[in-house]
Scaffold this active site. Sequence first.
Site, PDB file in Angstrom:
ATOM      1  N   HIS A 177       1.189  -1.470  -0.155  1.00 32.61           N
ATOM      2  CA  HIS A 177       0.532   0.113   0.070  1.00 32.61           C
ATOM      3  C   HIS A 177       0.823   1.139   0.234  1.00 32.61           C
ATOM      4  CE1 HIS A 177      -3.138   2.790   0.453  1.00 32.61           C
ATOM      5  NE2 HIS A 177      -3.816   1.651   1.164  1.00 32.61           N
ATOM      6  N   HIS A 180      -2.587   6.694  -0.765  1.00 32.82           N
ATOM      7  CA  HIS A 180      -3.879   7.595  -0.117  1.00 32.82           C
ATOM      8  C   HIS A 180      -3.444   8.447   1.102  1.00 32.82           C
ATOM      9  CE1 HIS A 180      -6.045   4.591  -2.032  1.00 32.82           C
ATOM     10  NE2 HIS A 180      -6.407   4.685  -2.717  1.00 32.82           N
ATOM     11  N   TYR A 182      -0.881   6.763   3.109  1.00 30.38           N
ATOM     12  CA  TYR A 182      -0.291   6.424   3.934  1.00 30.38           C
ATOM     13  C   TYR A 182       2.023   6.347   3.950  1.00 30.38           C
ATOM     14  CZ  TYR A 182      -5.363   4.833   5.158  1.00 30.38           C
ATOM     15  OH  TYR A 182      -6.650   5.084   4.728  1.00 30.38           O
TER      16      TYR A 182
END
Length: 373
Positions: A177, A180, A182
Amino acid sequence: MSSSNTSDRAAKALSRPFELGGTTVPNRIAMAPMTRDLSPGGVPGADVAAYSARRAAAGTGLIITEGTYVDHPSAGLSDSIPRFHGEDALAGWKNVVAEVHQAGGKIFPQLWHVGMARPAGAPPFPDAPPMGPSGFDLKGEEAGHAMTRTDLDAVVEAFAQAAADAERVGFDGVELHGAHGYLIDQFLWERTNRRTDAYGGDPVSRTRFATEVVAAVRRSVSADFPVVFRTSQWKMYDYQAQLATTPHELEAVLAPLAEAGVDAFHASTRRYWRPEFEGSDLNLAGWTKKLTGKPSITVGSVGLNQEFTGAFSGQTSEITDIDELVERLERDEFDLVAVGRGLLADPLWSEKVLSGRLDEVAPFSSELLTSLY
């Protein structure tokens, strides 16, 4: 709604298998990672396994799990979002994998560290400080700890260990990930990365932490085990944010990641049909594939007339055609299509679309966010 001719084209375009590393995904449909926050104690239970397998059985070729925390105290912000460490959680994931495989699908975990998105005092480790590249949150406020080299090494190792565990318990690949806002994305973004050492400064230097994660993951798994990297321009709390305003700037971010060992990129947008840069119809996934030569996954309101932000205010998203998606897929602008809310609303989404029955798909409503059906 799509004509019968378009339905036939959609079925043909979406039903083609795809080789990703050493994994053959049976078709071009993936379930997008969506945080469900329904795993008490961070352990994915039988309901998570059934939820994933139900969609695989109905023809979803690749299941990408919700974000799951790597083994680092500051990685998470809830004790009911699943962990990817500890034998109890890994046993739960092994069962999820077995059920998805039995249903005929492939499955990747999305490995996650939230970084400065973590509120101070949040579970599962309330004493762990929020930390990120410079201690600034997504709003540009000092709210945590700037990571030391020791911190960086610990997180890199946590991602590598999680990837190795993913392969050990039977997953078909992993997704990192990096989107977004993070942790990994916080290093890529100039608003949150204000470092003056080798991990900050120009766009290429800001990729250093991400490339170290990718390289460590690549070393920890078999050579043909697929490593997918999720990217985005937008951040939580800032949908207008951009890592890159031109294709040249985007290439500066993506090229080091591809060189470090990324097999495919998952380009997160809110509306797949929106061109990313002026002068071209290519969306973010299309540009990513063009610039890196790597396969790409597109996502963003597939088959729905509202973007996901409306779900948080209780809006219902109605079904709409996927004609433009099919056209883009036919010309290989991208390789896989990730579907989020459509598959939450209707576990049979893939089966219906692959058999030309898009008009039978159930609409999405926000109450579906509270269950694992």
